[in-house]
Scaffold this active site. Structure first.
Site: not given
Ligand code: IVH
Length: 709
Positions: A49-50, A52, A97-98, A134, A136, A138, A249, A344, A443, A446, A461, A467
């Site tokens: 409330a504060e 708001d 990408s990774i 860390e 990963k 989704d 995150y 993975k 159904c 029954c 049904c 039933c």
């Molecule tokens: S690091 C150079 N850390 O995975 C490294 N990616 O990269 C760059 N993802 O679509 C990515 N959790 O969004 C990193 N803890 C994490 C992650 C992460 C999810 C995703 C990222 C990208 C995919 C492949």
């Protein structure tokens, strides 16, 4: 650069509005601090409330002085006009990408460590390499660009070089700071994952299903949290995007002002993450330092064991070399860094064959087509059935016997057929497919006629409680955890109770004699006693659980809660006129009519009367009581087993009084409610000097918040 003291510990804004501009700045600073405590630290320091009140004051000031509205104002999180399309954004630093470790066993971690050591020229005698491990997430990768401490742009990854400008939608995410908390470099790009929590995803789909059932056009359900998050991020109308609860995150950075230009000089990835946290970004509490292959393997195993219980989907873990100078030394192969790898877990989606399509009868007579599948291991269990929801869905997905389909199961969500894999026609003459699915005319349990009402997606049904399948489902629905919760009353037992003629209506449950129960197959005297004890325990319930448990069509958990809050008592709900029912948020003509129809039938009123006569009770409030927010701003943490309430019940009761129930104990926790076998949360509370109370004291607080304070 923004001066730090303005945000770190904002002074209480001056109460008078002599200088409206100064007042606006002070209000914004205060609201940013509170929003960070609320969304990121999970530890609000003031009642909603504060918040708001100051928020409304700011809205009014900005309305009076529109020339001073700034993009980083907390008022700018929602709103904005629907977009025609998203503008392309060229990333200042490509979003890489990774590499994915192909070995999904824990040994995959060891292989990555071995590669890193080889590249760095380390021998057996050399020290272990330090990594950050860390989850990963989704979801979707995002790049957040801050200039002089203010969020100026949010972009999707796109092809890594060019993404889309989704700033308006991202602004609606409470966990994304609009402005950095502490002094930050003039340019800072933060990278991370936007995702949807599983509970938010389930609630969204539940809402979507209710809307579809109510005849809203153009609505659909989402396949998985990732898909729902992607839909929300790329939603052209930011007002709709704002209703789809997203989380974020941070896990890295893009362009950052160089140290020579006054930017930060990070030594390690771990430091970088800690700094991001200090700037106001959520960083996962599952992030850990790990030394060498053994600790990576241990992390992979540990997170894997927690995976199903996490509140969000992860598809693996990521290991990153911690020291940035080593990262630089390792460099990249094409577009993937050599210093990181994704490891993975077994997938939550798998391919399998459809062996048949059965039709199951639900609680309200709903006929649901269910695909019988060749057993497949997905999301940690062997799945043999997956729902196809209704005839239209089965046809839209065009699932037929003999098809290969994608099946998904994540967490404890029921398995689902996501899509059909198109049959390959390599040889020019693909095998003929099965018949298009059609609902049977009667159904399957029954034999009563199956009917589909005008504008409805479902066949039902028409047998009602004649039933046995419907009777069984009605009992299971009532006994489930989210309703009145009768522990141990599962489908096998309900089948027996209904088939033996012991249970025809809900009150029969509470009149079961011990002898008849013990006489059931596979039912020892001890389990019969346990069931009676569970039934006894279930008699103390809450009004929303009871209303939900009755299984009234279109009345889901959310609607039951809204009804209970609005009317306060069951009698008031049962006797409300249609227009009074429609005054409840979420209740439209369809739901209202369904409620009226249900309570107008004498046999339903009789069931309610008898349940009460059997001893079912719940706390009732005054009629039309608005939310009594007597515990607003208080944070509770629940731990252990309570003598009378389940944790879920306690949580609901606290939330109904405006309290927040958090998952972990911090200095900001007001009370820890501890039951039997309370664990580390209790220890933590004692360490921090947080008051620890038992269930009885909590009940006293709920009754009179002044009492226990
Ligand atoms: S690091 C150079 N850390 O995975 C490294 N990616 O990269 C760059 N993802 O679509 C990515 N959790 O969004 C990193 N803890 C994490 C992650 C992460 C999810 C995703 C990222 C990208 C995919 C492949």
């Amino acid at each position: 650069m923004i001066s730090m003291d303005l945000f770190a510990d904002a002074p209480e804004p001056a109460p008078s509005a002599e200088d409206p501009h100064a007042r606006m700045l002070a209000l914004r600073a205060q609201l940013h601090t509170w929003a960070h405590q609320y969304y990121v630290q999970d530890a609000p320091s003031v009642p909603d409330a504060e918040y708001d009140r100051l928020f409304q004051e700011l809205v009014a000031l900005e309305a009076a002085h529109p020339q001073w509205v700034s993009a980083d104002s907390p008022t700018q999180r929602v709103g904005g006009k629907p977009l025609e399309q998203f503008a392309p954004v060229r990333h200042a630093v490509p979003m890489l990408s990774i590499r994915t470790e192909t070995d999904t066993q824990a040994s995959g971690a060891a292989q990555f460590d071995a590669r890193v050591r080889k590249e760095l020229g380390l021998g057996e005698g050399d020290a272990a390499v330090q990594y950050v491990a860390e989850p990963k997430f989704d979801g979707l990768a995002l790049n957040l660009r801050y200039e002089h401490g203010v969020l100026v742009q949010a972009a999707t990854r796109g092809d890594g070089e060019t993404g889309e400008d989704v700033t308006q939608n991202i602004r609606t995410i409470g966990q994304v700071p609009l402005r950095l908390l502490a002094s930050a470099p003039s340019v800072l790009e933060v990278r991370g994952e936007v995702y949807m929590r599983r509970d938010a995803f389930e609630a969204l789909n539940e809402r979507q299903r209710e809307r579809i059932a109510q005849g809203h056009k153009g609505e659909k359900t989402f396949v998985n949290p990732r898909n729902a998050a992607a839909g929300a991020v790329r939603q052209l109308d930011p007002a709709i995007a704002g209703q789809r609860p997203l989380s974020f995150y941070a896990y890295g950075v893009g362009e950052v002002t160089a140290p020579e230009q006054g930017g930060p000089a990070f030594g390690t990835h771990y430091d970088l993450l800690q700094t991001l946290k200090a700037w106001g970004f959520p960083v996962s509490s599952l992030v850990e330092l790990a030394c060498g292959a053994t600790e990576l393997v241990a992390y992979h195993t540990r997170i894997g064991a927690q995976r199903d219980a996490l509140p969000f989907d992860i598809d693996g873990v990521v290991y990153k070399v911690n020291h940035l100078n080593l990262q630089r030394q390792l460099g990249f192969v094409t577009r993937e860094p050599r210093w990181a790898v994704a490891h993975k877990y077994p997938a939550q989606e798998q391919l399998t064959a459809v062996l048949g399509i059965d039709v199951q009868v639900g609680r309200t007579g709903k006929l649901t087509p269910v695909a019988k599948l060749a057993p497949v291991f997905v999301g940690g269990v062997t799945v043999t059935n997956a729902t196809l929801h209704n005839e239209d869905e089965a046809r839209r997905k065009d699932v037929r016997v003999g098809d290969t389909v994608v099946v998904r199961r994540a967490g404890d969500v029921i398995p689902e057929v996501v899509s059909v894999v198109p049959p390959s026609s390599d040889d020019g003459h693909a095998a003929p497919r099965g018949e298009v699915f059609t609902m049977p005319a009667t159904c399957p349990v029954c034999g009563s006629a199956a009917v589909r009402e005008e504008g409805e997606a479902d066949y039902r049904c028409s047998g009602g409680l004649y039933c046995s399948a419907q009777r069984k489902q009605a009992v299971l629905h009532f006994a489930q955890r989210r309703a009145v919760e009768v522990e141990g009353l599962g489908d096998k037992l309900v089948d027996q109770l209904v088939d033996a003629g012991l249970v025809t209506t809900l009150p029969d449950l509470y009149r079961l004699p011990l002898e008849s129960l013990s006489a059931l197959e596979r039912m020892a005297e001890k389990s019969a006693q346990n069931l009676l004890a569970a039934l006894e325990h279930s008699k103390q319930t809450t009004l929303p659980r009871f209303v939900f448990g009755l299984g009234i069509r279109h009345v889901g958990e959310a609607t039951a809660k809204a009804l209970a809050r609005h009317f306060g008592t069951l009698d008031a709900i049962m006797n409300a006129a249609l227009e009074d029912l429609q005054a409840v948020p979420d209740v439209g003509p369809v739901v209202g009519l369904s409620l009226r129809t249900f309570f107008d039938q004498e046999h339903n009123r009789e069931v309610v009367r008898q349940l009460r006569a059997c001893g079912l009770t719940w706390p009732e409030g005054p009629a039309a009581a608005p939310l009594k927010r007597t515990l607003a701003g208080k944070t509770f943490v629940l731990t252990g087993t309570f003598p009378t309430l389940s944790r879920e019940q306690a949580k609901e009761m606290l939330e109904a009084c405006g309290a927040k129930v958090a998952g972990s104990v911090s200095k900001k926790t007001d009370y820890v409610v501890a039951g039997a076998e309370a664990g580390s949360k209790l220890t933590k509370a004692q360490e921090l000097g947080v008051p620890v109370i038992d269930e009885a004291a909590m009940q006293a607080l709920l009754a009179d918040p002044e009492d226990g304070a």
